[in-house]
Design a protein around this motif. Structure first.
Motif, short mmCIF file in Angstrom:
data_model
loop_
_atom_site.label_atom_id
_atom_site.label_comp_id
_atom_site.label_asym_id
_atom_site.label_seq_id
_atom_site.Cartn_x
_atom_site.Cartn_y
_atom_site.Cartn_z
N ARG A 1 0.84 -1.21 0.00
CA ARG A 1 0.00 0.00 0.00
C ARG A 1 0.88 1.26 0.00
N ALA B 1 1.15 4.05 -3.07
CA ALA B 1 0.90 5.48 -2.91
C ALA B 1 2.02 6.29 -3.57
N ALA C 1 1.95 5.97 -7.54
CA ALA C 1 0.86 6.69 -8.21
C ALA C 1 1.33 8.02 -8.76
N PHE C 2 2.38 8.59 -8.17
CA PHE C 2 2.85 9.87 -8.72
C PHE C 2 4.31 9.81 -9.15
N ILE D 1 -4.63 1.01 -10.28
CA ILE D 1 -5.64 0.40 -9.42
C ILE D 1 -5.18 0.46 -7.96
N GLY D 2 -3.92 0.18 -7.73
CA GLY D 2 -3.39 0.21 -6.37
C GLY D 2 -2.45 -0.97 -6.14
N ASP E 1 -6.29 -4.98 -4.24
CA ASP E 1 -7.47 -4.48 -4.94
C ASP E 1 -8.01 -5.46 -5.96
N VAL E 2 -7.13 -6.25 -6.54
CA VAL E 2 -7.58 -7.25 -7.51
C VAL E 2 -6.57 -8.39 -7.55
N ALA F 1 -12.03 -16.28 -3.27
CA ALA F 1 -11.56 -14.90 -3.14
C ALA F 1 -12.64 -13.97 -2.60
N ARG F 2 -12.25 -13.10 -1.68
CA ARG F 2 -13.10 -12.00 -1.24
C ARG F 2 -12.65 -10.73 -1.97
N GLN G 1 -5.53 -2.15 -18.91
CA GLN G 1 -6.62 -2.78 -18.17
C GLN G 1 -6.30 -2.91 -16.68
N THR H 1 -7.43 2.10 -13.28
CA THR H 1 -8.79 2.57 -13.07
C THR H 1 -8.76 4.07 -13.38
N PHE H 2 -9.65 4.84 -12.84
CA PHE H 2 -9.69 6.27 -13.15
C PHE H 2 -10.20 7.04 -11.94
N LYS H 3 -10.00 8.34 -11.98
CA LYS H 3 -10.65 9.22 -11.01
C LYS H 3 -11.11 10.45 -11.76
#
Lengths: 420, 420
Positions: free
Chosen positions: A18, A22, A25-26, A120-121, A203-204, A221-222, A404, A407-409
């Motif tokens: 995680r 973070a 992502a940038f 996505i993360g 996340d996936v 899977a959860r 794929q 994701t997006f924001k």
């Protein structure tokens, strides 16, 4: 490991992933590209080490009684390591998907709205014996700005560990967090179960492997899963098929490689063609050494065997194909709805109306006209590489490449806009 | 109902929904538009019947001891029915998303690849007391070509049943399958549990309601969920904020409507502004009757109360806001990462670098600059209507309108192309 140890391990990997996500992502695209190039350099520089690690795995595999096919999937030699290096460089050279403005528009309230592509993360990848997945999956996740937790097969543990060390070399060279690409440091199967439940950290999940692995992951899977359980691909010979194209495409769809998910597993023949082109196509398959398991109305064709009911809807992954007669394109659609796995289906026809019906009324991830089902592949779609093919309805369908895995924001700008 | 009855009911609804979805996938857009217009006509024509059904629900609600607020959400009168009619017509008039070519390209192998928008399949919507969701959610699902299974709150059972009958009138008038919009015909709570496990029949669940409902659905669902658990929206007053814009936007973000998910729940103030603009903004809030629960460094401001630790990361949905001092934009980002719910956050600044940092380093579904968080809404985004707002990482994020209720498939055409 006892349950508490596995939980603590997953917590540690998850929190580190995680934090790395973070930062990623940038991180500038150039840093991610550089990390992949440096990883490629490291894999090549450390190839002797990787081959030595692989020898330990091969010994372990032989002791465990793995089949020759499984040992072949596990084996690494210099040409295969060259392939890994080339794969890393190809992903490095791909277009960077992160930050792309997917769409943007203005509202009368003065708002400007942009939908922007973001990672996505954290992605979890669970795979089997092929150690090259360590590099391929790690690279695609990094390219798309995601942190990844890799869990390779126990039989490829040493090979994956050696390749993973090179990926970390790459991250370090580019000044990126080492936890961007982590490898589960244990063979314990409880670690897989922990990943499947780690909704807080992952996340996936992408499972890479056979039906047994994928089915287990989908059932337990959860965490959301990008996967396909089976590739039961159909190819339909329409009345308006062009004979030359049809013969070429069916043969390729079945025989080019029989063990991949895009291989055709069932041939559907329009009733009017049974005495002509259909018989010819079946004869081609028989001549190519394919066992044609023929349904009713086809038993008279030379060289075929009678199909059993469970031969329809079956993924052979072998030189075997089921064949059935259908009345028309609607019959083909009905058959595919009943037996298909939503992966890839093809129609062979020169009739636009039949092709349109096939394209509109089926909802497989990939539908093809006058093209081989073997094209169901991220590389063949121009995506550079794929982490797998997905047949779920949401987010990623078909080949899953770097784009794929994003994701997006929404980024919304106003000039002091308030809502009335 | 016993367990077997619930299972049989779910099987029946699910199979009918799947069959309807298969038809809807290729129904002409005009038929879906016509069904929504005819449903609007029917709701208006049958308004007396709907009001009478609603009276039964209101009696039941009073007996059950519902609060005045809950009874208000439940109540239908002619103006509210006019609202339902207008909503149906607005969705009918929206652009049809199904069949849109999202992107297309050619490959050197001769393949032409199109990514085409298709319905998801079957959507399950689970909601609480507002009976208008029956029409709104039914309309959005139909617009996007999906079949829907609706499960309203037990207290709105009669109202929802009456509205649902009008939706079916619309489907019938347009020649579409009646099972395209089904309402769970029982108040039994076991039916909700059955929907959450119906992976075979339902592709995605959308819960509409409070945190209790959404939390239950997220915890129990085996089906993917589009939802947000909470809207803990932050608004950050940067050092470079424009005073006039900031005062206007913060007041609107908190007070326009306090009960919606886009209402601001926490104000973050740059340290340098505490003695000036920050104090002014807090005074504005206090003057507007907002209880400002102030963190350290703000206790001296007139009219505030001291925040408790759990006031941060809390969704008040009331005339209450938490407030904290941060050192700079990075401090704001750290606070939001710790306490936010990935819904919507805003920065008030004239400094492009600060805004860019805020946009890049946060991954909430919606990030805003110099605009009120109350704009977090499908209508305000130009989507016409929304079925909810999603904060998950995959597929649909932010407002979920008709387009977000679609997926895609690849349509690939060749001219006898085979893979080498």
């Amino acid at each position: 490991m006892d349950k508490g140890d596995v939980t603590a391990l997953m917590q540690g990997l998850g929190a580190a992933a995680r934090a790395a996500a973070a930062e990623l992502a940038f991180a500038p695209p150039e840093a991610r590209r550089k990390a992949l190039e440096a990883a490629a350099d490291a894999v090549w520089a450390r190839r002797a080490e990787i081959v030595a690690a692989n020898a330990l795995d091969m010994d372990y595999g032989r002791d465990k009684g793995l089949t020759a096919a499984m040992l072949d999937r596990l084996m690494l030699d210099e040409p295969r390591i060259q392939g890994i290096v080339a794969g890393l460089r190809a992903v490095a050279a791909q277009k960077d998907p992160v930050g792309e403005v997917i769409t943007e528009w203005d509202m009368p309230t003065g708002l400007h709205i942009r939908r922007v592509r973001t990672p996505i993360g954290v992605v979890g990848v669970i795979y089997e014996s092929r150690p090259n997945v360590t590099a391929d999956a790690g690279a695609l996740c990094l390219k798309s700005g995601n942190a990844v937790i890799l869990r390779g097969g126990s039989e490829s543990f040493h090979s994956s560990t050696a390749i993973h060390a090179c990926m970390v070399d790459g991250l370090r060279a580019a000044g990126l967090p080492e936890a961007a690409i982590q490898l589960m440091p244990t063979r314990d199967r409880a670690a897989v179960a922990a990943m499947l439940r780690a909704v807080e950290f992952i996340d996936v999940i992408v499972p890479r492997g056979g039906k047994g692995l994928v089915g287990l992951v989908q059932a337990e899977a959860r965490v959301p899963v990008f996967a396909h359980l089976e590739g039961i691909c159909h190819i339909y010979l329409d009345r308006a098929a062009d004979a030359e194209k049809a013969r070429r495409v069916v043969l390729n769809a079945k025989t080019r490689r029989t063990g991949i998910c895009g291989a055709a597993e069932c041939l559907l023949i329009h009733r009017d063609l049974v005495g002509g082109l259909g018989a010819q196509v079946v004869a081609d398959l028989v001549a190519a050494g394919v066992e044609v398991r023929a349904g009713e109305g086809l038993h008279h064709l030379p060289g075929v065997v009678a199909a059993q009911p469970d031969d329809f809807g079956r993924e052979f992954l072998d030189r075997i194909i089921a064949a059935a007669v259908v009345d028309d394109v609607d019959g083909a659609i009905a058959h595919i709805r009943r037996y298909g796995s939503s992966h890839t289906e093809a129609i062979l026809t020169e009739d636009d109306a039949a092709a349109d019906r096939f394209f509109t009324r089926l909802d497989s991830a990939i539908l093809m006209r006058n093209a081989s089902t073997q094209f169901a592949d991220g590389g063949e779609f121009g995506m550079g590489a794929e982490i797998g093919i997905a047949t779920g309805k949401l987010h990623a369908r078909g080949p899953v490449g770097a784009e794929q895995l994003t994701t997006f924001k929404y980024l919304v700008t106003g000039d002091g806009a308030v809502r009335s």
